[in-house]
Write a protein that holds these residues in place. Sequence first.
Motif, PDB file in Angstrom:
ATOM      1  N   ALA A  43       3.847  55.020  -7.419  1.00  0.00           N
ATOM      2  CA  ALA A  43       3.163  53.723  -7.336  1.00  0.00           C
ATOM      3  C   ALA A  43       1.931  53.697  -8.237  1.00  0.00           C
ATOM      4  O   ALA A  43       1.672  52.716  -8.939  1.00  0.00           O
ATOM      5  CB  ALA A  43       2.779  53.417  -5.891  1.00  0.00           C
ATOM      6  N   LEU A  44       1.174  54.794  -8.253  1.00  0.00           N
ATOM      7  CA  LEU A  44      -0.014  54.883  -9.099  1.00  0.00           C
ATOM      8  C   LEU A  44       0.366  54.803 -10.580  1.00  0.00           C
ATOM      9  O   LEU A  44      -0.258  54.072 -11.356  1.00  0.00           O
ATOM     10  CB  LEU A  44      -0.767  56.184  -8.801  1.00  0.00           C
ATOM     11  N   LEU A  45       1.388  55.523 -10.967  1.00  0.00           N
ATOM     12  CA  LEU A  45       1.853  55.479 -12.351  1.00  0.00           C
ATOM     13  C   LEU A  45       2.328  54.078 -12.726  1.00  0.00           C
ATOM     14  O   LEU A  45       2.023  53.572 -13.806  1.00  0.00           O
ATOM     15  CB  LEU A  45       2.980  56.492 -12.558  1.00  0.00           C
ATOM     16  N   PHE A  46       3.043  53.432 -11.837  1.00  0.00           N
ATOM     17  CA  PHE A  46       3.528  52.073 -12.056  1.00  0.00           C
ATOM     18  C   PHE A  46       2.354  51.125 -12.298  1.00  0.00           C
ATOM     19  O   PHE A  46       2.357  50.326 -13.229  1.00  0.00           O
ATOM     20  CB  PHE A  46       4.346  51.633 -10.844  1.00  0.00           C
ATOM     21  N   LEU A  47       1.319  51.217 -11.467  1.00  0.00           N
ATOM     22  CA  LEU A  47       0.148  50.342 -11.614  1.00  0.00           C
ATOM     23  C   LEU A  47      -0.632  50.643 -12.885  1.00  0.00           C
ATOM     24  O   LEU A  47      -1.109  49.735 -13.559  1.00  0.00           O
ATOM     25  CB  LEU A  47      -0.761  50.466 -10.384  1.00  0.00           C
ATOM     26  N   LEU A  48      -0.772  51.922 -13.216  1.00  0.00           N
ATOM     27  CA  LEU A  48      -1.511  52.296 -14.426  1.00  0.00           C
ATOM     28  C   LEU A  48      -0.813  51.832 -15.697  1.00  0.00           C
ATOM     29  O   LEU A  48      -1.458  51.569 -16.701  1.00  0.00           O
ATOM     30  CB  LEU A  48      -1.724  53.810 -14.476  1.00  0.00           C
ATOM     31  N   ARG A  49       0.487  51.715 -15.665  1.00  0.00           N
ATOM     32  CA  ARG A  49       1.238  51.282 -16.847  1.00  0.00           C
ATOM     33  C   ARG A  49       1.410  49.781 -16.904  1.00  0.00           C
ATOM     34  O   ARG A  49       2.187  49.270 -17.702  1.00  0.00           O
ATOM     35  CB  ARG A  49       2.599  51.968 -16.885  1.00  0.00           C
ATOM     36  N   GLY A  50       0.680  49.029 -16.067  1.00  0.00           N
ATOM     37  CA  GLY A  50       0.701  47.581 -16.142  1.00  0.00           C
ATOM     38  C   GLY A  50       1.557  46.901 -15.107  1.00  0.00           C
ATOM     39  O   GLY A  50       1.738  45.691 -15.169  1.00  0.00           O
ATOM     40  N   GLY A  51       2.099  47.645 -14.173  1.00  0.00           N
ATOM     41  CA  GLY A  51       2.919  47.029 -13.133  1.00  0.00           C
ATOM     42  C   GLY A  51       4.140  46.360 -13.727  1.00  0.00           C
ATOM     43  O   GLY A  51       4.762  46.885 -14.644  1.00  0.00           O
ATOM     44  N   LEU A  52       4.458  45.195 -13.238  1.00  0.00           N
ATOM     45  CA  LEU A  52       5.627  44.465 -13.728  1.00  0.00           C
ATOM     46  C   LEU A  52       5.372  43.826 -15.082  1.00  0.00           C
ATOM     47  O   LEU A  52       6.292  43.515 -15.810  1.00  0.00           O
ATOM     48  CB  LEU A  52       6.044  43.396 -12.712  1.00  0.00           C
ATOM     49  N   THR A  53       4.106  43.603 -15.414  1.00  0.00           N
ATOM     50  CA  THR A  53       3.766  43.000 -16.701  1.00  0.00           C
ATOM     51  C   THR A  53       3.191  44.085 -17.607  1.00  0.00           C
ATOM     52  O   THR A  53       1.997  44.263 -17.703  1.00  0.00           O
ATOM     53  CB  THR A  53       2.733  41.871 -16.532  1.00  0.00           C
ATOM     54  N   SER A  54       4.047  44.809 -18.260  1.00  0.00           N
ATOM     55  CA  SER A  54       3.598  45.892 -19.133  1.00  0.00           C
ATOM     56  C   SER A  54       3.463  45.402 -20.574  1.00  0.00           C
ATOM     57  O   SER A  54       3.848  46.085 -21.501  1.00  0.00           O
ATOM     58  CB  SER A  54       4.553  47.078 -19.032  1.00  0.00           C
ATOM     59  N   GLU A  55       2.921  44.197 -20.730  1.00  0.00           N
ATOM     60  CA  GLU A  55       2.710  43.665 -22.067  1.00  0.00           C
ATOM     61  C   GLU A  55       1.628  44.467 -22.776  1.00  0.00           C
ATOM     62  O   GLU A  55       0.658  44.902 -22.158  1.00  0.00           O
ATOM     63  CB  GLU A  55       2.221  42.218 -21.993  1.00  0.00           C
ATOM     64  N   SER A  56       1.780  44.598 -24.058  1.00  0.00           N
ATOM     65  CA  SER A  56       0.747  45.252 -24.840  1.00  0.00           C
ATOM     66  C   SER A  56      -0.472  44.330 -24.904  1.00  0.00           C
ATOM     67  O   SER A  56      -0.361  43.121 -24.672  1.00  0.00           O
ATOM     68  CB  SER A  56       1.266  45.522 -26.253  1.00  0.00           C
ATOM     69  N   PRO A  57      -1.650  44.887 -25.222  1.00  0.00           N
ATOM     70  CA  PRO A  57      -2.833  44.026 -25.363  1.00  0.00           C
ATOM     71  C   PRO A  57      -2.613  42.898 -26.375  1.00  0.00           C
ATOM     72  O   PRO A  57      -3.048  41.773 -26.157  1.00  0.00           O
ATOM     73  CB  PRO A  57      -3.924  44.989 -25.820  1.00  0.00           C
ATOM     74  N   MET A  58      -1.907  43.177 -27.471  1.00  0.00           N
ATOM     75  CA  MET A  58      -1.653  42.151 -28.476  1.00  0.00           C
ATOM     76  C   MET A  58      -0.783  41.034 -27.904  1.00  0.00           C
ATOM     77  O   MET A  58      -1.050  39.852 -28.130  1.00  0.00           O
ATOM     78  CB  MET A  58      -0.993  42.751 -29.719  1.00  0.00           C
TER      79      MET A  58
END
Length: 185
Positions: A27-42
């Motif tokens: 769960a922690l890894l999932f949240l750190l990688r952006g959760g369901l919205t893993s869009e890049s900053p750009m």
Amino acid sequence: MSGSAAPTSLSTVQKVLLLASALVLAALLFLLRGGLTSESPMDQLARRSPLPEEALANHRPTLIEFYADWCEVCREMAPAMLANEQRYRDQLNVVLVNVDNPRWQDLIDRYDVNGIPQLNLFDAEGQPRGRSLGRRSQKELEALSEALIDNSPLPQLAGIGDTTPLTPETVATPAPSGVGPRSHG
């Protein structure tokens, strides 16, 4: 019998703790990688970006970044741009314009974009203040944004130039023979 029950009980407790630890870490890894919205900053910036014409007409200073998805420097600068956009969200428009999108060809031509990332800087009335070519750090982006917001002089940074309006005299002055925009002469 009581001797054999203890190891089984301990083994079950260990399995439950191990499973719980694995779930917490997942769960922690999932949240750190952006959760369901893993869009890049750009991608986040591009998605939230107002249209250039709207930004230039809403009485807030505007920073337009001309970028491309394949541009490594643009991708490296994106987290700083995103942080800048979030910090100054209510005071400054941050607009992204993808140079590979034919929709923006008129803007690319109008602002003479021939390198990326290029930042075009506008005052609250939509008038050009300057432009920046190349990579900008978080600190440099903040300095540029604050100058636009305060309507103060742009910081003296390498690759920053004021924009000057073309006058009839400037347009009528022919360039020396053999000198063009890409001649470096």
